[in-house]
Write a protein that holds these residues in place. Structure first.
Motif, short mmCIF file in Angstrom:
data_model
loop_
_atom_site.label_atom_id
_atom_site.label_comp_id
_atom_site.label_asym_id
_atom_site.label_seq_id
_atom_site.Cartn_x
_atom_site.Cartn_y
_atom_site.Cartn_z
N MET A 122 33.88 -22.20 5.05
CA MET A 122 35.02 -23.04 4.71
C MET A 122 35.46 -22.81 3.26
O MET A 122 36.65 -22.91 2.94
CB MET A 122 34.68 -24.50 4.97
CG MET A 122 34.52 -24.80 6.45
SD MET A 122 34.13 -26.52 6.81
CE MET A 122 32.41 -26.59 6.37
N CYS B 75 39.17 -21.74 2.31
CA CYS B 75 39.91 -22.47 1.29
C CYS B 75 40.38 -21.52 0.20
O CYS B 75 41.52 -21.61 -0.28
CB CYS B 75 39.03 -23.56 0.70
SG CYS B 75 39.85 -24.61 -0.52
N GLN C 128 36.21 -28.86 5.14
CA GLN C 128 37.41 -28.72 5.97
C GLN C 128 37.45 -29.91 6.92
O GLN C 128 36.63 -30.02 7.82
CB GLN C 128 37.33 -27.41 6.75
CG GLN C 128 38.54 -27.10 7.61
CD GLN C 128 38.41 -25.74 8.25
OE1 GLN C 128 38.19 -24.75 7.56
NE2 GLN C 128 38.52 -25.67 9.56
#
Length: 586
Positions: A135, A139, A172
């Protein structure tokens, strides 16, 4: 008899996760040009020799997180406590350049190959640390593509840092109670303050990596009747240094208006802090354009789905390594015979190894495409192939990975069922890959959607047919007809997807998984003819033949053929009884 007396089983010793792997050394040689090969190979050898032994010891000491909601004075503090080993696993991974390798791009197009080979080698010993790191990767990519100058300076550079003291990880938060995977039902709302700053209010039912420094989340910025078309993507700061009016950074209740209601009681991934959160006046920053959150988040999902596929295969690598090591020390029968000298047992290990090789080839076909797209060197057909194959990779590797991991457990007999060897944890943690970031059914519908993009079918077909043609020329009739099997399966798939029935997406996904993995293996066999010894080349050809003939392609093709003939009403009666009525329409 005293426990110290009698038979003592010699413990199995795993081989080097790169040098002794049945496919990784040759695959790296094929994929990476000479200018990058020696440096990457040395890094992978060092990882297996120096880093992984220490990482295993750290992982063995990791314990699940826990939540302290109130202090002794009755004040709500929501203090999330993670183990030192969990934090150390994160630090080791960051020092090894995960996520840094992907964004430093020292190896250009091949940086993804380099980094994901490290992830594959580490995954089985890393206690799901690549959940938050995947994640973090997603990102970072979202901020690289859509983030403001301030977000790139303040957050992106720390997401990709190799310094654990300053590096960030990201969560997330998409899943909510009404919709699950259906984000169109999102209840979280965003209220504009100034510039790209908003306040979020809502409830996130499943928030992975709750101990992260930042998180991405969807929130509604338009009329609810717009469904997913009125959602926007936001970056939520959880590290107190990133948001205004921060109070005591030691308490979770000070973390930007976020309350932790409980940690999730999950079947696996026990080490990952996953929580139910409420957002109350939570400061957040818009990422990308207003009301285009689903489009913006797609870049994140593509990356986390690739991580999921690599993770599934990494669990297989670890379990297969244990099964092979055990077969080399365990004796049975009379006279006492090593398991790997028993034809029936060795044949089962060979089947598992063929599947592992197929999955590895599929993974790095997609990883290679991802690297080219990110570096701007992918042509349009390659971009189409990445879009189509990414959901297939995630679902196919998850399905096959769990099956193989369980069979590796069985290959150790009673020892395999013991928690100490770690295969049970791999099975539990691997099953989540069949669910998070989209179940197989959700991903099959996404695959169909990708095929509807102009040029996608042609891009896939051209790739498969080109590799078949190269193999027929280079391998001089050694394929025993599997080229025709793959070509025929491709025709069945394309015909089905041009006018998909309600029940065809799922079997179509698995058939495409077999076609794509088989095609990638053909490509390797062609390369092997001029770069490996005769014996190694013969093994590469035999491996792809066995995968196509015996791996399950024929069954997947037949299931796709018959799917459209299945009756929805009859399915309802099978599931709910002869008097049950199906009240919904597909």
């Amino acid at each position: 008899m005293k426990v110290e007396e009698g038979f003592k089983q010699t413990p199995p010793t795993e081989g080097h996760p790169f040098l002794d792997d049945p496919i990784l050394p040759a695959l790296l040689h094929r994929l990476c040009p000479s200018g990058h090969y020696n440096r990457i190979r040395a890094d992978l050898v060092n990882l297996g020799t120096q880093v992984l032994p220490d990482m295993r010891e750290i992982g063995n000491l990791a314990t699940p997180p826990y939540l302290v909601q109130y202090n002794q004075w009755g004040q709500r503090i929501d203090k999330l406590v993670t183990s030192e080993s969990w934090r150390n696993l994160k630090a080791v991974s960051q020092k090894e350049g995960i996520i840094g390798i992907f964004y430093e791009r020292e190896s250009g197009d091949f940086s993804r190959v380099h980094g994901f080979m490290k992830v594959l080698m580490m995954a089985g010993d890393a206690q799901v640390i690549f959940c938050p790191l995947s994640m973090t990767d997603g990102c970072a990519r979202a901020l690289e593509l859509y983030g403001s100058h301030v977000l790139r300076e303040e957050v992106l550079r720390r997401l990709v840092s190799r310094n654990p003291d300053t590096a960030f990880t990201a969560g997330q938060w998409m899943t909510e109670r009404p919709g699950g995977s259906d984000v169109s039902q999102t209840e979280t709302t965003a209220t504009h303050i100034v510039s790209d700053a908003y306040l979020l209010d809502g409830f996130k039912w499943f928030s992975s990596a709750t101990d992260s420094d930042v998180s991405l989340a969807l929130a509604r910025t338009g009329d609810p009747s717009g469904g997913s078309r009125s959602l926007s993507l936001f970056l939520i700061p959880l590290n107190p240094s990133l948001y205004p009016n921060a109070r005591d950074s030691r308490t979770q209740s000070a973390r930007n208006g976020i309350l932790i209601h409980r940690l999730k009681n999950k079947f696996g991934t026990h080490i990952v802090p996953t929580a139910e959160l409420s957002l109350q006046g939570t400061h957040a920053h818009l990422v990308g354009k207003l009301n285009q959150g689903v489009k913006t988040i797609s870049s994140v999902l593509n990356i986390t789905r690739v991580h999921s596929g690599v993770g599934s295969v990494g669990y297989v690598r670890k379990a297969l390594s244990l099964a092979k090591a055990y077969a080399s020390v365990r004796r049975t029968g009379h006279p006492r015979t090593l398991l790997h000298d028993i034809p029936l047992h060795l044949n089962e290990l060979a089947k598992l190894t063929v599947t592992y090789k197929a999955l590895v080839h599929f993974v790095f076909e997609v990883v290679g495409l991802l690297g080219k797209v990110e570096c701007g060197t992918a042509d349009e057909p390659a971009q189409h192939r990445l879009r189509v194959l990414t959901p297939v990779l995630k679902a196919f590797c998850a399905e096959k990975g769990v099956q193989v991991t369980i069979e590796c457990m069985t290959a150790l007999g009673g020892e395999g069922y013991m928690e100490e060897n770690g295969i049970g944890r791999l099975v539990r943690d691997g099953i989540v890959e069949k669910i998070w970031e989209g179940t197989t059914t959700v991903l099959s519908l996404d695959m169909v959607k990708a095929f509807q993009t102009r040029g996608s079918v042609e891009a896939l077909s051209q790739w498969v047919k080109a590799e078949i043609k190269r193999a027929k020329v280079a391998l001089h009739g050694k394929l025993r007809g599997i080229d025709g099997i793959i070509a025929s399966a491709l025709d069945t798939l394309v015909t089905s997807l041009r006018s998909p029935s309600a029940l065809s997406p799922r079997p179509a996904l698995f058939l495409l998984g077999y076609i794509a993995s088989g095609t990638a293996m053909l490509e390797h066999a062609v390369w092997s003819a001029s770069h490996r010894t005769q014996t190694e080349h013969e093994v590469d050809i035999e491996t792809v033949i066995r995968w196509v003939e015996c791996g399950g392609l024929a069954a997947a093709r037949e299931e796709l053929r018959t799917a459209s003939a299945l009756d929805h009403e009859v399915n309802g009666r099978i599931v709910y009884g002869s008097n049950g009525k199906v009240r919904w329409k597909l």
